[in-house]
Write a protein that holds these residues in place. Sequence first.
Motif, PDB file in Angstrom:
ATOM      1  N   ALA A   1      12.019   7.460   2.196  1.00  0.00           N
ATOM      2  CA  ALA A   1      10.626   7.122   2.483  1.00  0.00           C
ATOM      3  C   ALA A   1       9.782   7.119   1.219  1.00  0.00           C
ATOM      4  O   ALA A   1       8.852   6.306   1.078  1.00  0.00           O
ATOM      5  CB  ALA A   1      10.046   8.098   3.502  1.00  0.00           C
ATOM      6  N   LEU A   2      10.083   8.011   0.275  1.00  0.00           N
ATOM      7  CA  LEU A   2       9.329   8.056  -0.982  1.00  0.00           C
ATOM      8  C   LEU A   2       9.483   6.758  -1.764  1.00  0.00           C
ATOM      9  O   LEU A   2       8.580   6.362  -2.516  1.00  0.00           O
ATOM     10  CB  LEU A   2       9.793   9.248  -1.826  1.00  0.00           C
ATOM     11  CG  LEU A   2       9.421  10.634  -1.298  1.00  0.00           C
ATOM     12  CD1 LEU A   2      10.001  11.719  -2.202  1.00  0.00           C
ATOM     13  CD2 LEU A   2       7.907  10.790  -1.197  1.00  0.00           C
ATOM     14  N   PHE A   3      10.620   6.084  -1.626  1.00  0.00           N
ATOM     15  CA  PHE A   3      10.811   4.777  -2.249  1.00  0.00           C
ATOM     16  C   PHE A   3      10.210   3.664  -1.397  1.00  0.00           C
ATOM     17  O   PHE A   3       9.582   2.729  -1.921  1.00  0.00           O
ATOM     18  CB  PHE A   3      12.305   4.487  -2.461  1.00  0.00           C
ATOM     19  CG  PHE A   3      12.948   5.306  -3.541  1.00  0.00           C
ATOM     20  CD1 PHE A   3      12.632   5.096  -4.878  1.00  0.00           C
ATOM     21  CD2 PHE A   3      13.881   6.277  -3.231  1.00  0.00           C
ATOM     22  CE1 PHE A   3      13.232   5.850  -5.867  1.00  0.00           C
ATOM     23  CE2 PHE A   3      14.481   7.032  -4.220  1.00  0.00           C
ATOM     24  CZ  PHE A   3      14.157   6.813  -5.552  1.00  0.00           C
ATOM     25  N   MET A   4      10.408   3.739  -0.093  1.00  0.00           N
ATOM     26  CA  MET A   4      10.034   2.647   0.793  1.00  0.00           C
ATOM     27  C   MET A   4       8.529   2.476   0.925  1.00  0.00           C
ATOM     28  O   MET A   4       8.029   1.342   0.995  1.00  0.00           O
ATOM     29  CB  MET A   4      10.655   2.878   2.177  1.00  0.00           C
ATOM     30  CG  MET A   4      12.173   2.791   2.186  1.00  0.00           C
ATOM     31  SD  MET A   4      12.904   3.440   3.715  1.00  0.00           S
ATOM     32  CE  MET A   4      12.351   2.228   4.908  1.00  0.00           C
ATOM     33  N   ILE A   5       7.774   3.571   0.957  1.00  0.00           N
ATOM     34  CA  ILE A   5       6.327   3.472   1.165  1.00  0.00           C
ATOM     35  C   ILE A   5       5.652   2.654   0.060  1.00  0.00           C
ATOM     36  O   ILE A   5       4.928   1.695   0.359  1.00  0.00           O
ATOM     37  CB  ILE A   5       5.702   4.876   1.290  1.00  0.00           C
ATOM     38  CG1 ILE A   5       6.139   5.523   2.607  1.00  0.00           C
ATOM     39  CG2 ILE A   5       4.180   4.811   1.237  1.00  0.00           C
ATOM     40  CD1 ILE A   5       5.763   6.986   2.724  1.00  0.00           C
ATOM     41  N   PRO A   6       5.839   2.980  -1.234  1.00  0.00           N
ATOM     42  CA  PRO A   6       5.198   2.143  -2.262  1.00  0.00           C
ATOM     43  C   PRO A   6       5.726   0.719  -2.295  1.00  0.00           C
ATOM     44  O   PRO A   6       4.965  -0.216  -2.573  1.00  0.00           O
ATOM     45  CB  PRO A   6       5.500   2.892  -3.568  1.00  0.00           C
ATOM     46  CG  PRO A   6       6.662   3.762  -3.269  1.00  0.00           C
ATOM     47  CD  PRO A   6       6.551   4.129  -1.833  1.00  0.00           C
ATOM     48  N   ILE A   7       7.027   0.526  -2.005  1.00  0.00           N
ATOM     49  CA  ILE A   7       7.587  -0.829  -2.006  1.00  0.00           C
ATOM     50  C   ILE A   7       6.892  -1.689  -0.961  1.00  0.00           C
ATOM     51  O   ILE A   7       6.450  -2.818  -1.239  1.00  0.00           O
ATOM     52  CB  ILE A   7       9.107  -0.786  -1.745  1.00  0.00           C
ATOM     53  CG1 ILE A   7       9.844  -0.224  -2.964  1.00  0.00           C
ATOM     54  CG2 ILE A   7       9.645  -2.182  -1.422  1.00  0.00           C
ATOM     55  CD1 ILE A   7      11.321  -0.001  -2.737  1.00  0.00           C
ATOM     56  N   ILE A   8       6.772  -1.177   0.253  1.00  0.00           N
ATOM     57  CA  ILE A   8       6.172  -1.942   1.347  1.00  0.00           C
ATOM     58  C   ILE A   8       4.696  -2.213   1.074  1.00  0.00           C
ATOM     59  O   ILE A   8       4.211  -3.337   1.245  1.00  0.00           O
ATOM     60  CB  ILE A   8       6.358  -1.200   2.676  1.00  0.00           C
ATOM     61  CG1 ILE A   8       7.835  -1.196   3.079  1.00  0.00           C
ATOM     62  CG2 ILE A   8       5.512  -1.831   3.775  1.00  0.00           C
ATOM     63  CD1 ILE A   8       8.133  -0.379   4.317  1.00  0.00           C
ATOM     64  N   VAL A   9       3.945  -1.193   0.620  1.00  0.00           N
ATOM     65  CA  VAL A   9       2.506  -1.357   0.416  1.00  0.00           C
ATOM     66  C   VAL A   9       2.229  -2.318  -0.741  1.00  0.00           C
ATOM     67  O   VAL A   9       1.365  -3.209  -0.625  1.00  0.00           O
ATOM     68  CB  VAL A   9       1.850   0.015   0.159  1.00  0.00           C
ATOM     69  CG1 VAL A   9       0.388  -0.157  -0.239  1.00  0.00           C
ATOM     70  CG2 VAL A   9       1.945   0.890   1.406  1.00  0.00           C
ATOM     71  N   ILE A  10       2.936  -2.179  -1.846  1.00  0.00           N
ATOM     72  CA  ILE A  10       2.717  -3.073  -2.997  1.00  0.00           C
ATOM     73  C   ILE A  10       3.111  -4.498  -2.645  1.00  0.00           C
ATOM     74  O   ILE A  10       2.395  -5.460  -2.967  1.00  0.00           O
ATOM     75  CB  ILE A  10       3.505  -2.569  -4.223  1.00  0.00           C
ATOM     76  CG1 ILE A  10       2.924  -1.238  -4.702  1.00  0.00           C
ATOM     77  CG2 ILE A  10       3.461  -3.593  -5.349  1.00  0.00           C
ATOM     78  CD1 ILE A  10       3.727  -0.576  -5.796  1.00  0.00           C
ATOM     79  N   PHE A  11       4.256  -4.671  -1.977  1.00  0.00           N
ATOM     80  CA  PHE A  11       4.689  -6.004  -1.563  1.00  0.00           C
ATOM     81  C   PHE A  11       3.654  -6.641  -0.639  1.00  0.00           C
ATOM     82  O   PHE A  11       3.292  -7.818  -0.810  1.00  0.00           O
ATOM     83  CB  PHE A  11       6.046  -5.904  -0.860  1.00  0.00           C
ATOM     84  CG  PHE A  11       6.509  -7.190  -0.239  1.00  0.00           C
ATOM     85  CD1 PHE A  11       7.084  -8.182  -1.008  1.00  0.00           C
ATOM     86  CD2 PHE A  11       6.369  -7.406   1.134  1.00  0.00           C
ATOM     87  CE1 PHE A  11       7.507  -9.376  -0.432  1.00  0.00           C
ATOM     88  CE2 PHE A  11       6.786  -8.583   1.717  1.00  0.00           C
ATOM     89  CZ  PHE A  11       7.368  -9.570   0.933  1.00  0.00           C
TER      90      PHE A  11
END
Length: 286
Positions: free
Chosen positions: A86-96
Amino acid sequence: MNRKARLRSSLIEYLEGTLFIAPWLIGFIFFMAFPIGYSLFMSFQDVTITATKTTTRYIGWTHYKYILFENGSLLYNQLLPFLRQALFMIPIIVIFALLIAIILNQKFPGRTFFRAIFFLPVILATGEVVKEFLTQGEGDLGFMSKFNISGLIQANLSATWSDPLISILNSFVLILWYSGVQIMIFLGGRQTISNSAYEAARIDGAGPWETFWKITLPAMTPFIFLNLIYTVVDLFTFPTNPILSKVRESEYGQYSALFWIYFMIIAFFLAILFIIFARVTKSHRA
């Protein structure tokens, strides 16, 4: 008279707001409040379910102590790797989502079609569909195997962090499928920014990079916060979440306690986001 008018206006606004949330509030009271309260009650009970009845015996905090301190496999062995993901996925999804929303806000032929394309997976990709895709190994990036990216990650990171990162990259496309709601929120937020602000910036000689950092990003801060909250809640109900598969009728009381511990973990994450947002907002006002 002015005071009475203000009170009347405030009362009308209050009633209008209550009317709008009434359908959700009624649905919550009749369909969710009792099951939630009953699960909390069950978490303090030793529950025995038979074909004819359900019997309970109060045992206090026994289930919570067992999960937190005695049997780590129920919580730590599976949840902690997911939290690292989740620590990786949250910024990836929000920035994308933010970048795609900025692109979709531009004027180009077929803009409505592309907006629909990015939102359709939210409607079509249910939990079971995503699970089936993951089982079949779909959703990965082709260059991962072609250039042995997984091997490079494993060689440079410990297993604690390399395994969650590789798992994310192996289902990267499916993760981005869950960005549709965030894209729509960012798109609506971007349209609240007046074009006159960008025109004034261009007159002053600011380029696209400067306008993004000085105008777009500060104005989008509330929507970034909203999307962070939505993404955290959405990820904690993601189909690959190991905790969601741990409901067993034979140990209903124990797993009710597990879910309440899980709820407190989600609340802790959300509290951190609220604290960060409050500090960012305070610094901007200062």
